[in-house]
Design a protein around this motif. Structure first.
Motif, PDB file in Angstrom:
ATOM      1  N   CYS A   1     -10.377  66.698  64.303  1.00 37.98           N
ATOM      2  CA  CYS A   1     -11.032  67.016  65.710  1.00 37.98           C
ATOM      3  C   CYS A   1     -11.899  66.232  66.419  1.00 37.98           C
ATOM      4  CB  CYS A   1     -11.522  68.443  65.501  1.00 37.98           C
ATOM      5  SG  CYS A   1     -12.003  69.370  66.723  1.00 37.98           S
ATOM      6  N   ALA A   2     -12.762  65.494  65.733  1.00 41.67           N
ATOM      7  CA  ALA A   2     -13.929  64.902  66.196  1.00 41.67           C
ATOM      8  C   ALA A   2     -13.044  63.488  66.665  1.00 41.67           C
ATOM      9  CB  ALA A   2     -15.014  64.468  65.202  1.00 41.67           C
ATOM     10  N   ASN A   3     -12.399  63.043  65.890  1.00 44.82           N
ATOM     11  CA  ASN A   3     -11.737  61.892  66.322  1.00 44.82           C
ATOM     12  C   ASN A   3     -10.709  61.854  67.583  1.00 44.82           C
ATOM     13  OD1 ASN A   3     -12.678  60.090  64.302  1.00 44.82           O
ATOM     14  ND2 ASN A   3     -11.041  60.729  62.891  1.00 44.82           N
ATOM     15  N   TRP A   4     -10.054  63.113  67.731  1.00 41.88           N
ATOM     16  CA  TRP A   4      -9.318  63.500  68.964  1.00 41.88           C
ATOM     17  C   TRP A   4     -10.348  63.553  70.263  1.00 41.88           C
ATOM     18  CZ3 TRP A   4      -9.522  67.372  72.609  1.00 41.88           C
ATOM     19  CH2 TRP A   4      -8.797  67.258  73.646  1.00 41.88           C
ATOM     20  N   ALA A   5     -11.488  64.374  69.884  1.00 38.71           N
ATOM     21  CA  ALA A   5     -12.480  64.190  70.907  1.00 38.71           C
ATOM     22  C   ALA A   5     -12.900  63.435  71.558  1.00 38.71           C
ATOM     23  CB  ALA A   5     -13.735  64.985  70.676  1.00 38.71           C
TER      24      ALA A   5
ATOM     25  N   SER B   1     -11.544  60.227  71.145  1.00 40.79           N
ATOM     26  CA  SER B   1     -10.114  59.407  71.853  1.00 40.79           C
ATOM     27  C   SER B   1      -9.909  60.099  73.198  1.00 40.79           C
ATOM     28  CB  SER B   1      -9.128  59.392  70.880  1.00 40.79           C
ATOM     29  OG  SER B   1      -9.490  58.789  69.746  1.00 40.79           O
ATOM     30  N   ASN B   2     -10.154  61.340  73.505  1.00 41.81           N
ATOM     31  CA  ASN B   2      -9.970  62.111  74.743  1.00 41.81           C
ATOM     32  C   ASN B   2     -10.961  62.540  75.414  1.00 41.81           C
ATOM     33  OD1 ASN B   2      -6.756  61.998  74.356  1.00 41.81           O
ATOM     34  ND2 ASN B   2      -7.300  62.655  72.333  1.00 41.81           N
ATOM     35  N   PRO B   3     -12.082  61.835  75.740  1.00 43.05           N
ATOM     36  CA  PRO B   3     -13.326  62.234  76.318  1.00 43.05           C
ATOM     37  C   PRO B   3     -13.050  63.207  77.642  1.00 43.05           C
ATOM     38  CG  PRO B   3     -13.088  60.008  76.544  1.00 43.05           C
ATOM     39  CD  PRO B   3     -11.976  60.496  75.885  1.00 43.05           C
ATOM     40  N   GLN B   4     -12.093  62.943  78.214  1.00 44.58           N
ATOM     41  CA  GLN B   4     -11.919  63.712  79.582  1.00 44.58           C
ATOM     42  C   GLN B   4     -11.496  65.268  79.225  1.00 44.58           C
ATOM     43  OE1 GLN B   4     -10.721  60.524  79.330  1.00 44.58           O
ATOM     44  NE2 GLN B   4     -12.078  59.600  80.667  1.00 44.58           N
ATOM     45  N   ASP B   5     -10.447  65.263  78.163  1.00 43.19           N
ATOM     46  CA  ASP B   5     -10.011  66.683  77.671  1.00 43.19           C
ATOM     47  C   ASP B   5     -11.126  67.428  77.001  1.00 43.19           C
ATOM     48  OD1 ASP B   5      -7.783  65.995  78.954  1.00 43.19           O
ATOM     49  OD2 ASP B   5      -6.796  65.073  77.425  1.00 43.19           O
ATOM     50  N   ALA B   6     -11.976  66.541  76.261  1.00 41.17           N
ATOM     51  CA  ALA B   6     -12.881  67.337  75.440  1.00 41.17           C
ATOM     52  C   ALA B   6     -14.459  67.004  76.056  1.00 41.17           C
ATOM     53  CB  ALA B   6     -12.825  66.744  73.987  1.00 41.17           C
ATOM     54  N   ALA B   7     -14.359  67.320  77.302  1.00 38.36           N
ATOM     55  CA  ALA B   7     -15.825  66.826  77.972  1.00 38.36           C
ATOM     56  C   ALA B   7     -16.879  68.004  77.792  1.00 38.36           C
ATOM     57  CB  ALA B   7     -15.416  66.758  79.611  1.00 38.36           C
ATOM     58  N   PHE B   8     -16.257  69.088  77.483  1.00 38.05           N
ATOM     59  CA  PHE B   8     -17.216  70.312  76.919  1.00 38.05           C
ATOM     60  C   PHE B   8     -17.159  71.037  75.692  1.00 38.05           C
ATOM     61  CE2 PHE B   8     -16.424  70.088  81.599  1.00 38.05           C
ATOM     62  CZ  PHE B   8     -17.516  69.864  82.073  1.00 38.05           C
ATOM     63  N   GLY B   9     -18.192  71.536  75.225  1.00 42.89           N
ATOM     64  CA  GLY B   9     -17.930  72.246  73.979  1.00 42.89           C
ATOM     65  C   GLY B   9     -18.320  71.262  72.953  1.00 42.89           C
ATOM     66  N   VAL B  10     -18.025  71.947  71.586  1.00 43.16           N
ATOM     67  CA  VAL B  10     -18.135  71.373  70.023  1.00 43.16           C
ATOM     68  C   VAL B  10     -16.979  70.980  69.751  1.00 43.16           C
ATOM     69  CG1 VAL B  10     -19.313  71.535  68.090  1.00 43.16           C
ATOM     70  CG2 VAL B  10     -20.348  72.379  69.908  1.00 43.16           C
ATOM     71  N   TRP B  11     -16.615  69.868  69.376  1.00 44.08           N
ATOM     72  CA  TRP B  11     -15.437  69.304  68.757  1.00 44.08           C
ATOM     73  C   TRP B  11     -15.918  68.728  67.500  1.00 44.08           C
ATOM     74  CZ3 TRP B  11     -10.705  70.315  71.126  1.00 44.08           C
ATOM     75  CH2 TRP B  11     -10.650  70.944  72.259  1.00 44.08           C
ATOM     76  N   GLY B  12     -15.278  69.018  66.424  1.00 38.46           N
ATOM     77  CA  GLY B  12     -15.581  68.062  65.014  1.00 38.46           C
ATOM     78  C   GLY B  12     -16.848  68.171  64.531  1.00 38.46           C
ATOM     79  N   GLY B  13     -17.749  69.132  65.038  1.00 38.97           N
ATOM     80  CA  GLY B  13     -19.005  69.249  64.854  1.00 38.97           C
ATOM     81  C   GLY B  13     -19.832  68.476  65.806  1.00 38.97           C
ATOM     82  N   LEU B  14     -19.377  67.726  66.635  1.00 42.21           N
ATOM     83  CA  LEU B  14     -20.118  67.098  67.824  1.00 42.21           C
ATOM     84  C   LEU B  14     -20.313  67.725  69.115  1.00 42.21           C
ATOM     85  CD1 LEU B  14     -18.413  63.785  66.871  1.00 42.21           C
ATOM     86  CD2 LEU B  14     -20.604  64.310  66.023  1.00 42.21           C
ATOM     87  N   THR B  15     -21.663  67.587  69.549  1.00 44.26           N
ATOM     88  CA  THR B  15     -21.941  68.455  70.811  1.00 44.26           C
ATOM     89  C   THR B  15     -21.491  67.251  71.891  1.00 44.26           C
ATOM     90  OG1 THR B  15     -24.207  67.356  70.743  1.00 44.26           O
ATOM     91  CG2 THR B  15     -23.773  69.841  69.941  1.00 44.26           C
ATOM     92  N   GLU B  16     -21.554  67.791  73.113  1.00 44.75           N
ATOM     93  CA  GLU B  16     -21.120  66.581  74.151  1.00 44.75           C
ATOM     94  C   GLU B  16     -22.130  65.527  74.208  1.00 44.75           C
ATOM     95  OE1 GLU B  16     -22.021  69.384  77.647  1.00 44.75           O
ATOM     96  OE2 GLU B  16     -20.514  70.622  76.593  1.00 44.75           O
ATOM     97  N   ARG B  17     -23.435  65.795  73.905  1.00 40.61           N
ATOM     98  CA  ARG B  17     -24.505  64.537  73.947  1.00 40.61           C
ATOM     99  C   ARG B  17     -24.015  63.746  72.798  1.00 40.61           C
ATOM    100  NH1 ARG B  17     -30.510  66.228  74.734  1.00 40.61           N
ATOM    101  NH2 ARG B  17     -29.786  66.486  76.801  1.00 40.61           N
ATOM    102  N   GLU B  18     -23.787  64.252  71.615  1.00 43.01           N
ATOM    103  CA  GLU B  18     -23.577  63.424  70.451  1.00 43.01           C
ATOM    104  C   GLU B  18     -22.258  62.499  70.610  1.00 43.01           C
ATOM    105  OE1 GLU B  18     -25.332  66.276  66.792  1.00 43.01           O
ATOM    106  OE2 GLU B  18     -23.415  66.591  67.578  1.00 43.01           O
ATOM    107  N   ARG B  19     -21.238  62.972  71.181  1.00 45.30           N
ATOM    108  CA  ARG B  19     -19.961  62.257  71.585  1.00 45.30           C
ATOM    109  C   ARG B  19     -20.365  61.216  72.573  1.00 45.30           C
ATOM    110  NH1 ARG B  19     -18.260  67.702  71.817  1.00 45.30           N
ATOM    111  NH2 ARG B  19     -17.683  67.310  74.024  1.00 45.30           N
ATOM    112  N   ALA B  20     -21.236  61.555  73.553  1.00 49.94           N
ATOM    113  CA  ALA B  20     -21.408  60.506  74.533  1.00 49.94           C
ATOM    114  C   ALA B  20     -22.281  59.441  74.129  1.00 49.94           C
ATOM    115  CB  ALA B  20     -22.326  61.199  75.707  1.00 49.94           C
TER     116      ALA B  20
END
Length: 105
Positions: A55-59, A61-80
């Motif tokens: 889930c985290a890897n998908w988010a 790799s697809n930051p536009q589709d996973a721009a909001f919310g928690v994905w793979g335990g990572l918040t928007e700020r952490e993914r950024a």
């Protein structure tokens, strides 16, 4: 761009989303806390998820589709933050010298 490690090898084949812990939530909005909130409930759900890394890897790799919310335990700020750190550096433009007199030809 991937988080190190692998999803559980004993999962049946198919889309990782079929095995996500959040899939069975009565209120999926819990995975999309308001901006600025830590998303503790969502992150706790991700903590026990068998496909957290996928889930985290998908988010990532697809930051536009996973721009909001928690994905793979990572918040928007952490993914950024992770994505910013992964931007390749231009060897002809050293970051340390940017904006200095030495950087201007």
């Amino acid at each position: 761009m991937s988080i190190t490690g692998h999803a559980s090898d004993n999962l049946p084949r198919g889309d990782w989303r079929e095995h996500a812990a959040c899939r069975v939530l009565a209120d999926p909005e819990v995975m999309f806390p308001p901006p600025g909130e830590q998303g503790f409930v969502a992150r706790s759900i991700c903590g026990d998820c068998p496909v957290r890394r996928a889930c985290a890897n998908w988010a990532l790799s697809n930051p536009q589709d996973a721009a909001f919310g928690v994905w793979g335990g990572l918040t928007e700020r952490e993914r950024a933050t992770i994505l910013r750190r992964r931007v390749p550096r231009d060897p002809d433009h050293p970051q340390a010298e940017c904006g200095t007199a030495a950087a201007v030809p």
